[in-house]
Design an enzyme around this catalytic site. Structure first.
Site, mmCIF file in Angstrom:
data_model
loop_
_atom_site.group_PDB
_atom_site.id
_atom_site.type_symbol
_atom_site.label_atom_id
_atom_site.label_comp_id
_atom_site.label_asym_id
_atom_site.label_seq_id
_atom_site.Cartn_x
_atom_site.Cartn_y
_atom_site.Cartn_z
ATOM 1 N N ASP A 95 0.841 -1.222 0.064
ATOM 2 C CA ASP A 95 0.294 0.195 -0.637
ATOM 3 C C ASP A 95 0.660 1.431 0.261
ATOM 4 O O ASP A 95 0.676 2.415 0.245
ATOM 5 C CB ASP A 95 -1.063 -0.050 1.010
ATOM 6 C CG ASP A 95 -0.160 0.311 2.497
ATOM 7 O OD1 ASP A 95 0.929 0.519 2.605
ATOM 8 O OD2 ASP A 95 -1.250 1.485 2.847
ATOM 9 N N GLU A 96 2.257 0.830 0.687
ATOM 10 C CA GLU A 96 2.935 2.381 -0.240
ATOM 11 C C GLU A 96 3.473 2.338 -1.014
ATOM 12 O O GLU A 96 4.386 1.394 -1.199
ATOM 13 C CB GLU A 96 3.448 1.715 1.156
ATOM 14 C CG GLU A 96 4.954 3.637 2.274
ATOM 15 C CD GLU A 96 4.889 3.248 2.931
ATOM 16 O OE1 GLU A 96 5.201 3.565 3.728
ATOM 17 O OE2 GLU A 96 4.807 1.697 3.700
HETATM 18 P P1 TTP Z 1 -0.088 0.676 7.207
HETATM 19 O O1 TTP Z 1 0.417 1.488 6.188
HETATM 20 O O2 TTP Z 1 1.253 0.444 8.531
HETATM 21 O O3 TTP Z 1 -1.370 1.315 7.605
HETATM 22 P P2 TTP Z 1 -2.942 1.469 7.049
HETATM 23 O O4 TTP Z 1 -2.400 1.195 5.011
HETATM 24 O O5 TTP Z 1 -3.637 0.325 7.405
HETATM 25 O O6 TTP Z 1 -3.071 2.616 8.032
HETATM 26 P P3 TTP Z 1 -2.555 3.824 7.562
HETATM 27 O O7 TTP Z 1 -3.709 5.023 6.730
HETATM 28 O O8 TTP Z 1 -1.599 4.164 8.620
HETATM 29 O O9 TTP Z 1 -1.203 4.120 6.521
HETATM 30 O O10 TTP Z 1 0.208 -0.523 5.997
HETATM 31 C C1 TTP Z 1 -0.627 -1.085 5.463
HETATM 32 C C2 TTP Z 1 -1.462 -2.416 5.769
HETATM 33 O O11 TTP Z 1 0.045 -3.659 5.765
HETATM 34 C C3 TTP Z 1 -2.164 -2.331 6.660
HETATM 35 O O12 TTP Z 1 -3.368 -2.275 6.244
HETATM 36 C C4 TTP Z 1 -2.352 -4.199 7.036
HETATM 37 C C5 TTP Z 1 -0.815 -4.331 6.562
HETATM 38 N N1 TTP Z 1 -0.087 -4.635 8.494
HETATM 39 C C6 TTP Z 1 0.818 -5.252 8.952
HETATM 40 O O13 TTP Z 1 -0.162 -6.800 8.051
HETATM 41 N N2 TTP Z 1 0.702 -5.344 9.835
HETATM 42 C C7 TTP Z 1 1.168 -4.587 10.265
HETATM 43 O O14 TTP Z 1 1.709 -4.703 11.645
HETATM 44 C C8 TTP Z 1 0.829 -3.344 9.546
HETATM 45 C C9 TTP Z 1 1.088 -2.380 11.009
HETATM 46 C C10 TTP Z 1 0.250 -3.014 8.245
HETATM 47 MG MG MG Z 2 -1.492 2.559 4.559
#
Ligand code: TTP
Ligand code: MG
Length: 378
Positions: A95-96
């Site tokens: 997602d990044e």
């Molecule tokens: P993140 O980008 O850290 O979190 P997010 O997209 O859910 O929320 P934010 O709006 O704060 O960015 O992580 C992306 C995905 O990765 C998240 O949806 C689920 C997964 N993930 C895990 O499986 N374990 C973890 O410990 C984290 C932090 C994320």
């Molecule tokens: Mg995220």
């Protein structure tokens, strides 16, 4: 750019009944929160939190198990929209990603901030989830900016604002400065960026080696690391340095699972599979140990990485306590669009479920050993 509550957003998109109320994605074998939507976060629910605690904080939340294949698909769709903006894309996870928009203004006849706002709108309209964007003149500042205004954020740190922005901030905002490094810096009285500014490059290098030099640059808003498009990637790994050295099998096991998931997630984002699974360790007397195992079918499944890394870890336990633990994939190749499914799973896995969740259910049904039998270990 970083998607907002990624897994939860995909779940809400696919099931309108979930919209407008708190949602937690997670559970399963490990019983922890994978992610929570922003409504659930208001109650204090966070990633990696034990599920019983999350339930206590937010009893009204709906809990759904992860559907990796849906997230991988959304990630691919996002990638194809980003590909239209620039060839220089470095995915960090599903997602990044970093996008280098240098020189694209002329091509697209609009400045980066406009292109990114359009990208965010496009992703929302076509894929049905929201993203947050951080725009800056280097990678580490862009990453910080992407978190400033979440969700649906658009934050900019310009060159002229950089010093002012960093002033007074805790050192923990700098990339790579985790709890262990923060602890070590605090022992020298360094807690904020301003504290770092008082030291010369030479002093920081003497105390912290090459990381010290990087901290010198980062505290001045400088970061010369380039955005590397995925073709150069030779290995994918994740590691963590503990705050306190540990030999505790449960603690190590928890970290090992998390690192395996992160390694797998990064590999999936880059559409890579690896033939060699690596376990990296550093002992409390700073000796580096590396253990590896070649598997028959290249993988990017967290469960496979975990299962093998765990075997390697069991054999290395006599060297404990450890100060660092890492997992990795090497000898990477492109993931074909239909990855081969191990025989064991073929007959058992429900069609709609991802291989990952199938692996989990097989484990639950037949016990931990069954999955090791199903994998062709050399
Ligand atoms: P993140 O980008 O850290 O979190 P997010 O997209 O859910 O929320 P934010 O709006 O704060 O960015 O992580 C992306 C995905 O990765 C998240 O949806 C689920 C997964 N993930 C895990 O499986 N374990 C973890 O410990 C984290 C932090 C994320
Ligand atoms: Mg995220």
């Amino acid at each position: 750019m970083d998607c907002d509550a990624f897994y939860a957003s995909v779940e809400k998109r696919d099931n309108p009944a979930l919209q407008g109320s708190p949602l937690i994605v997670g559970g399963g074998r490990r019983g922890v929160v994978t992610t929570a939507c922003y409504q659930a976060r208001i109650f204090g629910v966070r990633s990696a939190m034990p599920m019983f605690q999350a339930r206590k904080l937010c009893p009204q939340a709906t809990i759904v198990p992860p559907r990796m294949e849906a997230y991988v698909e959304a990630s691919r769709q996002i990638r194809s929209l980003m590909d239209k903006l620039t060839p220089a894309i470095e995915p960090l996870s599903l997602d990044e990603a970093f996008l280098d928009l240098t020189g694209t203004a002329r091509l697209h006849k609009a400045p980066p901030v406009v292109l990114l706002a359009k990208l965010a709108n496009r992703i929302q309209a076509d894929i049905g989830i929201t993203i947050s964007v951080g725009l800056s003149h280097n990678k580490f500042l862009a990453k910080i900016a992407s978190d400033l205004d979440k969700p649906r954020g658009m934050a900019l740190i310009g060159k002229a604002q950089t010093r002012e922005f960093l002033k007074g901030k805790p050192v923990g905002i700098l990339g790579g400065v985790g709890p262990a490094m923060q602890h070590s810096l605090a022992r020298n009285g360094i807690r904020t960026i301003d504290d770092l500014l008082r030291f010369s490059a030479k002093e920081l290098t003497a105390r912290y080696g090459s990381i010290g030099l990087r901290l010198y640059d980062l505290s001045r808003g400088k970061d010369s690391q380039k955005i590397s498009a995925q073709t150069k990637v030779k290995s994918i790994s994740h590691e963590t340095t503990f705050e306190v050295d540990t030999a505790d099998p449960d603690t190590l096991d928890g970290h090992l699972w998390r690192l395996s998931v992160q390694t797998a997630d990064r590999a999936k984002a880059q559409e890579k599979v690896g033939k060699v699974i690596v376990l990296k360790l550093k002992t409390s007397d700073f000796r580096s140990l590396s253990r590896r195992l070649t598997i028959d079918t290249p993988t990017n499944h967290a469960d496979t990485i975990y299962t093998i890394a765990n075997r390697l870890l069991q054999n290395a336990l006599p060297h404990a306590p450890f100060r660092l633990l890492g997992t990795g994939l090497m000898e990477l190749s492109a993931q074909s669009s239909a990855p081969p499914i191990p025989d064991l799973l073929d007959s058992e896995a429900p069609k709609r479920q991802s291989i990952e969740s199938a692996t989990d259910s097989i484990r639950r049904k037949f016990g931990k050993k069954s999955i090791q039998k199903g994998r062709a270990l050399k």
